[in-house]
Each structure stands twice: as structure tokens, then as C-alpha cells.
Scaffold this motif. Structure first.
Motif, PDB file in Angstrom:
ATOM      1  N   TYR A 174      21.134 -19.300 -37.508  1.00  0.00           N
ATOM      2  CA  TYR A 174      20.467 -19.476 -38.800  1.00  0.00           C
ATOM      3  C   TYR A 174      21.296 -18.778 -39.882  1.00  0.00           C
ATOM      4  O   TYR A 174      21.857 -17.697 -39.652  1.00  0.00           O
TER       5      TYR A 174
ATOM      6  N   TYR B 142      25.626 -25.291 -43.895  1.00  0.00           N
ATOM      7  CA  TYR B 142      25.508 -26.644 -43.351  1.00  0.00           C
ATOM      8  C   TYR B 142      26.773 -27.466 -43.587  1.00  0.00           C
ATOM      9  O   TYR B 142      27.289 -28.136 -42.677  1.00  0.00           O
TER      10      TYR B 142
ATOM     11  N   GLN C  66      17.462 -30.385 -35.841  1.00  0.00           N
ATOM     12  CA  GLN C  66      16.287 -29.599 -35.467  1.00  0.00           C
ATOM     13  C   GLN C  66      16.443 -28.145 -35.902  1.00  0.00           C
ATOM     14  O   GLN C  66      17.532 -27.562 -35.793  1.00  0.00           O
ATOM     15  N   LEU C  67      15.340 -27.595 -36.411  1.00  0.00           N
ATOM     16  CA  LEU C  67      15.271 -26.162 -36.656  1.00  0.00           C
ATOM     17  C   LEU C  67      14.527 -25.542 -35.486  1.00  0.00           C
ATOM     18  O   LEU C  67      13.307 -25.464 -35.468  1.00  0.00           O
TER      19      LEU C  67
ATOM     20  N   VAL D 136      19.887 -23.552 -35.283  1.00  0.00           N
ATOM     21  CA  VAL D 136      19.867 -24.793 -36.067  1.00  0.00           C
ATOM     22  C   VAL D 136      20.719 -25.794 -35.284  1.00  0.00           C
ATOM     23  O   VAL D 136      21.911 -25.558 -35.064  1.00  0.00           O
TER      24      VAL D 136
END
Length: 281
Positions: free
Chosen positions: A194, A198, A228-229, A234
Motif C-alpha cells: 500500500y 500506481y 483488488q485492494l 494492492v
């Protein structure tokens, strides 16, 4: 009087011995004939099997049909050999056939599984869900099809084990054929920590895929997206199309390269984490 009885008894014994010798000689000759029929028959069956294999190899026939026909010819010849040996033993083949016919119901029940396997083999040859050389998965087993016999399909696993699967089960259950199509899609899911940027993760993944010439642009270009988190990561999904023959090489190579590039780029891999909050008094 006693002398006459002794002579008569001796004559009877002599006749009995002669009869036993005659019957023994006849039985011995019958057994010799049956043995000769069996030995010569097995020899001829071997020659015929080799001849059939040579003929099938010279013809442009599907390998699946070749193995099935070879198995069918061998079993048919063995049945004929058994009938011939029974005939050589003096049993009337007509009576033998009548006996088999009268026991047909019982034999049919006993061989019901094999009959369904035979029918399954015909269905496989007609509809061709797979053929010799294909890599398939069925009934929680997978391997390369080595032969399609009259009752069984023979698979060779990746660690060189041989599996015999009844044709009836294969024709009536789901079969995954990995070799049927020329192209396959490779899917990965990569998890990162996390807080990782991105755009950076997506750029690194796209760069890795662009440098592999085995990855195809058709039927679809490589796909990278955040999927998906999860609890501790991540997750990014990566999908590419490759030739079926390159599937596993691409899968393992890209996995290794992603690990090396993520480490070099400072992109961390997550570990299961548990956050504990302590309430103040």
C-alpha cells in the motif's frame, strides 16, 4: 475252471490297458495339437500386428485412429485364437458359440463397463475432443495423450508417469484440452505494498511485457490494471496472449523478471500485516 477265469480276467485287463493307452495317446495328440495351434497362432498374431502397424504408419491417418485400430485388431485376433484352441481340444465350436450365446446376458453384465469404454472410444474418435499428442486435463488428472486404445486412453504426465483412463469416463465427463487452440492467455496477479505509486507499477509492468517478443498483440494487446485492494496488498492483474507452445516459458520468465525489476525499482512486495490500536485510559 479257475484257469479259465484267470485267462478271462487277464484278457479284460489287457483290453482295458489297450483302451487306456489308446485314449491317452488320443488325449496327448489333442493336447499337442492345441499347443501347436496356440504357439503358431501367437506367432501369426505378432506378424499380423506388425503388418497392421506398418500399413497404418504408411497411411496419412490420425494417430488416434492408428492406436485404436491396432488395439481392436489385436483383441479380435486373440478371441479367434481362443476359439481355435478350444476347437483343437475337441470341443465343437458351434456348441461353444451356443454356450457363449446362452451366457450372453451374464457376460454382458460383467462386461458392461468395458462395453461403455468401447463406445466411449468410438465417440472420442468420431467427435475428436482430443487426439494423440494433446495435453489434456480430466478427472483431476493431466498429461499428454500417448495412445487412444479400445478401452482406455493412455496419458503420460510431466514427471513421466503413465495413466490409463477409461474411455467411458472421458466421453461422459468434462475434458480440458490445452493443445486444441494455437494461442493461450497467460494470467498473473502481482501484489505490491500500500502506498506504492500506481503509475510507476503499471509502467514497469508494461515495459517488461513490451520487451518480450513472444507476447502477441492479437487477439488482444497486453492488459495491466489494478484489480483488488486486498487485506495486505494492492493487487495488479496482468493478461497477455502467447502461442500455446510458449505458455509455461513465458509464465515463468515474466514472473522472475517482475521479481527482479520490482526489487530494482524499489517496489516492495507485501507481507501479511495486522495493525493493533491501543485505546488510551
Amino acid at each position: 475252471m479257475i484257469l479259465l477265469e484267470v485267462v478271462e480276467t487277464g484278457a479284460q485287463l489287457s483290453r482295458a490297458m489297450d483302451s487306456l493307452i489308446e485314449q491317452g495317446a488320443a488325449l496327448g495328440w489333442t493336447l499337442v495339437k492345441a499347443l501347436l495351434v496356440f504357439v503358431i497362432g501367437r506367432f501369426l498374431i505378432g506378424l499380423i500386428n506388425q503388418f497392421v502397424k506398418r500399413v497404418l504408419l504408411k497411411r496419412n491417418i490420425d494417430p488416434s485412429i492408428k492406436t485404436f485400430v491396432g488395439s481392436l485388431v489385436h483383441i479380435t485376433l486373440m478371441v479367434l485364437l481362443v476359439v481355435s484352441v478350444v476347437g483343437a481340444l475337441g470341443v465343437q465350436t458351434a456348441s461353444f458359440a451356443a454356450l457363449l450365446a446362452s451366457a450372453g446376458v451374464a457376460i454382458g453384465m460383467a462386461l458392461s463397463g468395458n462395453l461403455s469404454n468401447f463406445a466411449g472410444g468410438l465417440i472420442i474418435l468420431i467427435f475428436k475432443p482430443y487426439k494423440v499428442g494433446d495435453f489434456i486435463e480430466a478427472l483431476n488428472m493431466s498429461g499428454t495423450v500417448k495412445e487412444i486404445q479400445i478401452f482406455h486412453t493412455v496419458l503420460t504426465t510431466g514427471d513421466n508417469k503413465v495413466i490409463y483412463i477409461p474411455n467411458g469416463s472421458l466421453s461422459s465427463n468434462a475434458v480440458i484440452n490445452y493443445s486444441n487452440q494455437q494461442q493461450r492467455r497467460v494470467d498473473w496477479t502481482f501484489g505490491v505494498e500500500y502506498g506504492t505509486d500506481y503509475a510507476k507499477v503499471k509502467s514497469v509492468l508494461e515495459d517488461i511485457l513490451a520487451q518480450d517478443e513472444r507476447i502477441l498483440q492479437e487477439p488482444a494487446a497486453p492488459f495491466v490494471a489494478m484489480s483488488q485492494l486486498a487485506d495486505s496488498s494492492v493487487n495488479y492483474v496482468v493478461r497477455v496472449w502467447v502461442k500455446s507452445a510458449d505458455y509455461w516459458d513465458v509464465y515463468f520468465d515474466i514472473t522472475r523478471i517482475v521479481y527482479e525489476r520490482f526489487n530494482a525499482e524499489g517496489i516492495g512486495f507485501p507481507f501479511p500485516q495486522l495493525t493493533i490500536h491501543q485505546a488510551k485510559d
